[in-house]
Every structure is written in C-alpha cells, then in structure tokens.
Design a protein around this motif. Structure first.
Motif, short mmCIF file in Angstrom:
data_model
loop_
_atom_site.label_atom_id
_atom_site.label_comp_id
_atom_site.label_asym_id
_atom_site.label_seq_id
_atom_site.Cartn_x
_atom_site.Cartn_y
_atom_site.Cartn_z
N ARG A 112 -0.37 6.73 -2.63
CA ARG A 112 0.50 6.22 -3.69
C ARG A 112 1.90 5.89 -3.19
O ARG A 112 2.62 5.11 -3.83
N THR A 113 2.30 6.48 -2.07
CA THR A 113 3.63 6.25 -1.52
C THR A 113 3.54 6.07 -0.01
O THR A 113 2.54 6.46 0.61
N VAL B 151 0.86 7.81 3.27
CA VAL B 151 0.21 7.17 4.42
C VAL B 151 0.38 8.03 5.66
O VAL B 151 -0.56 8.28 6.41
N GLU B 152 1.62 8.49 5.86
CA GLU B 152 1.90 9.32 7.04
C GLU B 152 1.18 10.67 6.96
O GLU B 152 0.72 11.20 7.96
N MET C 260 -8.46 3.14 -1.76
CA MET C 260 -7.60 4.14 -1.13
C MET C 260 -6.32 4.39 -1.93
O MET C 260 -5.78 5.48 -1.92
N SER C 261 -5.84 3.36 -2.63
CA SER C 261 -4.61 3.52 -3.41
C SER C 261 -4.88 3.90 -4.86
O SER C 261 -4.15 4.69 -5.45
N ARG D 32 -3.32 -0.97 -10.90
CA ARG D 32 -1.86 -0.77 -10.89
C ARG D 32 -1.34 -0.42 -9.50
O ARG D 32 -0.38 -1.01 -9.02
N PHE D 33 -1.95 0.57 -8.88
CA PHE D 33 -1.41 1.08 -7.62
C PHE D 33 -1.63 0.10 -6.47
O PHE D 33 -0.77 -0.07 -5.61
N ALA D 34 -2.80 -0.56 -6.44
CA ALA D 34 -3.05 -1.56 -5.41
C ALA D 34 -2.07 -2.72 -5.53
O ALA D 34 -1.53 -3.21 -4.53
N LYS D 35 -1.82 -3.15 -6.76
CA LYS D 35 -0.87 -4.26 -6.98
C LYS D 35 0.56 -3.81 -6.65
O LYS D 35 1.37 -4.59 -6.15
N GLN D 36 0.84 -2.56 -6.95
CA GLN D 36 2.16 -2.04 -6.61
C GLN D 36 2.36 -2.04 -5.09
O GLN D 36 3.44 -2.39 -4.61
N TRP D 37 1.31 -1.67 -4.36
CA TRP D 37 1.42 -1.66 -2.91
C TRP D 37 1.80 -3.04 -2.36
O TRP D 37 2.75 -3.17 -1.59
#
Length: 370
Positions: free
Chosen positions: A116-117, A121-122, A169-170, A179-184
């Motif tokens: 989500r952020t 990822v890290e 994954m998002s 929402r989250f994929a588009k936000q990415w």
C-alpha cells in the motif's frame, strides 16, 4: 537469475498431436485446435477427488497431484482437447517475490500484507529472486506432467501479466474499484515502473524455465488489462508484455533451447489495444467474449493467430444454443483453418455441466472440420 535445471529433455515422449503448435505459429491446419481456459479444475468431479481437501497452493506444489489434475480433462475429453495447461496459478510470482498469498474458498486470493505504501515494498518484497529455487515445485510438476501426457497433446506453461500481478499485490486480492492499484500508478508512477520491471524480469525467467522443464507453448494472462485506460495500458502494461515476448526467446537460446515456442497474450477487456497487441511480438492473441470475431479478424489482418472467444456462459444454454454460437464464432474467425484457436473468452465456471462442455468440444471438431 541465472541457472539451469537438471532435466533430461531427450527423454520427453514424442508429441503425437502438434495441431495447437502449428496453428499458434500461423500454419494452415486441417481444423482449428481446441482448449479451454481453466479446463483443469473445479467443474470436474475428479478434480475434487484428487484435491482431497488440500489447500489450493498445497495442491499446486504436489507434483503428482498437479500432474493428475492437469491431465484429467485430457483424459475425460480424449481426442477433443488439443492441449493441456499446467495446474498452477498466476500468483506464484508474488509468492516467489516474498509475498504471502492465501486462496480462500468462496472468496478467492487474499494477500495478508498487500503493498500500500513505498515502505511496504521495502518491507515485504524480495528483489533478488532465485526463480529456480523459489518455484522449483512448479518446474517439477511440469516435467512430470510432460512425461505422463505421453505426447498426447502439448503442454501450456503460463504466468500472470505484470500489471495484473501488481493489481493483486496492491489490492490484496480481487477488486471492484482498483483503488490501490490506480493510486500506485498515479501517485507513485516511478516506483510502479520499478515494480512492474521487477515482476517482468521474474516472469521472463519463470516462463523460460517452464520451457526447460517441459512446457511447449506459453500464455501470459493480463487479466486486469481492461481496468486501465488506453493511455495507461500503453504505459503500464504494453511495454512489459512486449518485453516478455522479446526476451523469453532470447533467454531460451541462452538456456540452449532452439525450438520455436509459441507465445500467447490474453489481455482481458483491453479492446482498445488489439491492434497493438497483434504487433507486440506474440504469435497468438487471445480474445475475451466482448469481441466480434469478424471485427477482430479485420484488425488483426493476418498478423497473428487469434484465440477465443465464446462467452463461457453459453455452456449453460441448450445444445441448440451452443451449436448456434459456436458456428457463428468459428465462421466469424474465417472457418478456423488458419490463424485461429478455439477457446472460451475466459475460464470455465465451477458450476458447468461436464457433458455440455463435451458437446461444445464435439461441435468445434464437427464445425471446424467441415
């Protein structure tokens, strides 16, 4: 991500039915070959017997069981299916990259820790993926299946498209709003490209090693392609799909494989991208059921083989309806003797009548041979 498998490819049984491979390569054929997305799985009673209450991914990782499930539809519909597709899932790449994925009965895939952020990822992702180690079970299942098929039909390997995998994954699973994929892609476009490139790199190695293990034809499932605008598809999907088409054959040569392995792309809902997909480096472009076959044939203009595209829902109809829609489809694709592979426009449903599917396949043979 280098390395080799200890597979004795010389011991693979001789292929007896190469109709699928010839059609995928654009050769003229005596009839259009047939296979069905999700042909191995929940609609077959023997699938549930073989699965025996196991978790879905546990089933995939058991080479003996995965091979049995892969071969079940070929056995049931002997002489009617022209390919098998390995029983696996597109989400094995996120798993190899360090993400936990569960498949919840009645709900679908679930990621307990979605991305989500940028910090996620890290924290979550492994950027140094040893594909041979992480997906060793997948290659074992392919090799065993290839041996057990005894050359009856060729074996498909596959992977998910990079954008589609980023969605899962998002979002943490399936989605309606994305929402989250588009936000990415809108808030973190540079990091999105970095992620997409990493997924692509893993996909290229995964597909190439599936061929080493015994796969004879490949398909890339960009299942959520239609959730992108045309411009966003050009930026966040198409370049990575093209990379896969270009780099897999090169990687195969590095691995000592010189045979021509056809590759198919299926970008569901991406109606605006068909012309570009037909020039993207794949030998076959698979179509969902929203396409009018004659229109697709015009756009393709004999560049590649087209695959599809019966609405799976037609299988709930009467035999007369199945015949009518199958005839219209095959006729729309030019009769099927060149540049065409019969398939559904998406996968089977768990509620489908196995005998209705048999009738569909028999009609494909009858109509396609006329």
């Amino acid at each position: 991500m280098s390395g080799t498998q200890s597979v004795d490819r010389e011991s693979f049984p001789v292929l007896k039915n190469d109709l699928m491979l010839r059609a995928a390569r654009g050769e003229a054929v005596e009839r259009p070959p047939c296979w069905i997305m999700r042909q191995a799985g929940r609609y077959l009673p023997e699938y549930h017997e073989a699965k025996a209450g196991r978790d879905f991914f546990e089933t995939c990782r058991d080479a003996e069981v995965a091979a049995e499930i892969t071969i079940q539809p070929v056995r049931r519909y002997r002489g009617l299916l022209d390919a098998a597709i390995i029983f696996s899932d597109i989400l094995v790449i996120p798993q190899a990259m360090g993400m936990k994925v569960e498949l919840i009965e009645g709900k679908g895939p679930h990621f307990p820790e979605p991305l989500r952020t940028p910090e996620d990822v890290e924290k979550v992702l492994n950027y140094k993926v040893d594909v041979l180690k992480e997906l060793d079970w997948a290659f074992k299942a392919i090799t065993l299946t290839r041996m057990q098929l005894q050359g009856e039909v060729p074996l498909f390997g596959f992977c998910g498209g990079p954008w589609t995998l980023l969605v899962y994954m998002s979002e943490g699973g399936g989605s309606r709003l994305f929402r989250f994929a588009k936000q990415w892609i809108n808030e973190y476009p540079e990091l999105s490209h970095k992620l997409l490139q990493k997924i692509t790199d893993v996909a290229i190695e995964f597909l190439a090693q599936q061929v080493v293990a015994g796969a004879q034809i490949l398909q890339v499932f960009e299942s959520w392609g239609g959730e992108l605008s045309s411009a966003d598809f050009d930026e966040f999907s198409l370049p990575y799909l093209k990379q896969i088409a270009e780099k897999v054959p090169k990687r195969l040569l590095e691995l000592g494989i010189t045979e021509n392995v056809p590759m198919t792309v299926f970008a569901k809902g991406s109606w605006y991208a068909l012309d570009k997909l037909c020039s993207s480096g794949y030998q076959t472009v698979s179509l969902d059921w929203s396409w009018d076959p004659e229109e697709a044939v015009k756009i393709n203009n004999n560049r590649v083989t087209l695959q599809g595209n019966l609405d799976p829902g037609a299988i709930y109809g009467t035999n007369e309806i199945i015949t009518k829609k199958t005839e219209k489809m095959i006729k729309g694709f030019g009769g099927g003797k060149k540049n065409y592979i019969v398939n559904f426009g998406h996968g089977t449903h768990p509620f489908m009548d196995t005998e209705k599917i048999r009738f569909f396949l028999e009609e494909c043979h009858r109509i396609g041979s006329a």
